[in-house]
Design a protein around this motif. Structure first.
Motif, short mmCIF file in Angstrom:
data_model
loop_
_atom_site.label_atom_id
_atom_site.label_comp_id
_atom_site.label_asym_id
_atom_site.label_seq_id
_atom_site.Cartn_x
_atom_site.Cartn_y
_atom_site.Cartn_z
N CYS A 83 1.16 4.87 -0.19
CA CYS A 83 -0.29 4.76 -0.43
C CYS A 83 -0.58 3.91 -1.66
N HIS A 84 0.16 4.16 -2.73
CA HIS A 84 -0.10 3.44 -3.98
C HIS A 84 0.63 2.11 -3.94
N LYS A 85 -0.09 1.11 -3.45
CA LYS A 85 0.53 -0.21 -3.29
C LYS A 85 0.61 -0.93 -4.64
N VAL A 86 1.57 -1.83 -4.72
CA VAL A 86 1.78 -2.55 -5.97
C VAL A 86 0.53 -3.32 -6.38
N GLU A 87 -0.11 -3.97 -5.41
CA GLU A 87 -1.23 -4.84 -5.73
C GLU A 87 -2.57 -4.20 -5.42
N ILE A 172 -9.79 4.80 -2.36
CA ILE A 172 -8.72 3.84 -2.09
C ILE A 172 -7.65 4.12 -3.14
N PRO A 173 -6.42 4.36 -2.73
CA PRO A 173 -5.40 4.77 -3.70
C PRO A 173 -5.26 3.77 -4.83
N ARG A 174 -5.03 4.29 -6.01
CA ARG A 174 -4.85 3.41 -7.16
C ARG A 174 -3.59 2.59 -7.02
N LYS A 175 -3.54 1.49 -7.77
CA LYS A 175 -2.33 0.68 -7.71
C LYS A 175 -1.16 1.50 -8.28
N ARG A 176 0.02 1.12 -7.83
CA ARG A 176 1.18 1.97 -8.07
C ARG A 176 1.45 2.17 -9.56
N ALA A 177 1.37 1.09 -10.33
CA ALA A 177 1.71 1.20 -11.75
C ALA A 177 0.78 2.19 -12.44
N GLU A 178 -0.50 2.11 -12.08
CA GLU A 178 -1.47 3.00 -12.73
C GLU A 178 -1.21 4.46 -12.35
#
Lengths: 208, 320
Positions: A83-87, A172-178
């Protein structure tokens, strides 16, 4: 040993080793263990080695302390990056680009303003004027809790989806790093354990 | 009158310990088992699979090249098997099969056979293979990543050399050198059990299968250089004992730097070759890009080996 015998021995060693190697590579399980021991996260800032087992065993964390709780307790957590995509771009549920449709709620579903909003409160033009982000107390819930209670409470009263636990139904899932940073460092800060936000290299120091 | 017959010879002196090449290869392999068998114990069947495939595929590549080049079958001398075993010892236990096959291809064909086979290779074939793998597929050779599914009874479960490179000497303060020597560290299949490598090294030196001058001077180079770095900045650089018992140091000293055709044969050159190799190892570890410097240090020293080997006493008399 004569040269001929050496060659014969060489053939035997080669055949046996090849057979053992091929057999073992063919039969050894390729799947990782169900519960990870350690995880190596690849990141642009440097790899992060996370000891999953120590966090479970030594710190007594349960699955839902880190992973999104699932109604079905027996279900394994899905991969975070599913779900938490890189971009991915973080988009709040409300406002421009959010999944919440105000017109549908007010016109199609027949809600009045007062069903959701406080009416007649003097001096408050925005929800966030009173329900401030990150500020929760008994008399005034913070913004996140206020919105969650409002939306999820109504949905559950009416038996509608999305409900509690279905984050992606509204957000919308947050970006992965966050997502990772908040998850790891939020917990570390709560427990007063390092590494923390200003100590990048301690987590990201495991190579490129 | 000059004779019309021409003989092609390499330069003197020549060393012979009185045994066959196969005896040398199998003795080194058997000695290496002192480190490999504990590796099998630590890492289980995946380590056995990698080692078996490495030995088998190295011999297969040798045989294929023999057949293609129409030269006598040379797998009987055990050199290809030794190359395969040494390559496996350097790899993590979970290495994919195709990395093993590529490693032995590079070592046997590119590192040895295209230069003319055993005795003609200017570089250590295993070091050539590992250098190419380290540059081409570093993630597969990253011990921390490769061994994430293993449970160990020691902490921290991280590659010691990476710890000290990334986080400084303080990060490895809790690592006891005796634990490290007993294999309580993350590393290659045959590189972590230092006691085994030490016994193997002593045995091989005593039997004359490897040159003690190279091994001991390599270790001395490591100790002296690491000591200097540690004295200058003890917070950043680990001490000499740590460097001796971690990474590829011991296998490098006893099994890589001592490879025959890529190392010197004269006394002073052997000492220089070993000591500089050890010093380069620490330089690469402490100020270089790579986590471990043994492979690249050995290759650099292989490169200058012909030059170093010219340092020898002048012949008495005058040649007309």
């Amino acid at each position: 040993m004569t040269s001929k015998n050496e060659t014969k021995l060489g053939y035997v060693i080669a055949v046996v080793c090849l057979a053992v190697g091929v057999l073992l590579y063919g039969t050894l399980p390729a799947e990782p263990p169900e519960t990870p021991v350690r995880l190596m996260f690849q990141s642009a800032a440097g790899k992060v080695l996370f000891d999953h087992q120590i966090h479970m065993d030594r710190y007594g964390l349960s699955c839902s302390d880190c992973h999104h709780a699932d109604d079905d307790d027996s279900a394994l957590p899905v991969s975070c990056s599913d779900c938490h995509k890189v971009e991915a771009e973080y988009v709040p549920a409300l406002g421009a680009g959010g999944k919440f449709n105000h017109d549908a709620h007010s016109m199609d579903f027949g809600f009045d303003c007062a069903d959701c909003h406080h009416m007649g409160d003097e001096g408050a033009s925005h929800c966030g004027d009173c329900h401030q982000p990150g500020v929760d107390d008994e008399s005034m819930p913070g913004r996140t809790q206020a919105f969650h209670s409002q939306c999820i409470g109504c949905h559950e009263d009416m038996g509608l989806t999305p409900g509690a636990g279905d984050c992606a139904g509204c957000h919308i899932p947050r970006k992965r790093a966050e997502a990772f940073h908040d998850q790891c460092m939020g917990c570390h800060e709560n427990f007063g354990a390092g590494p923390a936000m200003d100590d990048c290299a301690t987590c990201h120091g495991y190579g490129k | 009158m000059h004779s019309a017959i021409k003989l092609t010879v390499s330069h003197a002196p020549f060393c012979h310990n009185g045994s066959r090449i196969s005896a040398k290869s199998y003795n080194i392999m058997l000695a290496s088992m002192l480190a490999v068998v504990p590796g099998f114990y630590f890492y289980g069947l995946p380590a056995v699979a990698a080692a078996a495939l490495a030995v088998g595929s190295a011999m297969a590549w040798e045989l294929v090249f023999n057949l293609i080049s129409r030269r006598p079958v040379s797998i009987g001398d055990g050199n290809a098997a030794l190359i395969g075993l040494l390559a496996a010892m350097l790899l993590p236990a979970t290495v994919p099969w195709w990395i093993v096959v590529i490693a032995t291809f590079i070592a046997v064909i590119i590192g040895k056979q295209i230069f003319g086979g055993i005795g003609a290779n200017p570089f250590n074939p295993v070091a050539v293979a590992m250098a190419i793998l380290l540059v081409s597929w570093p993630d597969y050779l990253d011990f921390n990543t490769a061994l994430v599914h293993y449970q160990f009874d020691f902490e921290p479960v991280t590659y010691p050399l990476l710890m000290v490179k990334s986080f400084g000497a303080d990060a490895v303060e809790t690592m006891n050198w005796m634990d490290l020597l007993m294999g309580r560290q993350v590393g290659g299949i045959g590189t972590t059990f230092g006691i085994g490598l030490l016994i193997a090294g002593v045995y091989l030196m005593v039997r004359g299968y490897i040159r003690w001058e190279i091994s001991l001077s390599f270790l001395a180079g490591i100790i002296i250089t690491a000591f200097i770095f540690n004295k200058i900045d003890p917070e950043s650089y680990a001490g000499p004992v740590f460097h001796i018992v971690t990474g590829y140091t011991l296998i490098g000293a006893f099994m890589l730097a001592t490879e025959d055709s890529s190392s010197p044969v004269n006394f002073i050159p052997m000492l220089l070759y070993g000591a500089l190799g050890g010093a380069f190892t620490i330089l690469i570890r402490n100020v270089g890009l790579h986590v471990d410097g043994v492979i690249f240090a050995v290759l650099v020293m292989n490169m200058v080996n012909p030059l170093i080997d010219k340092i020898r006493p002048k012949a008495v008399g005058k040649v007309a």
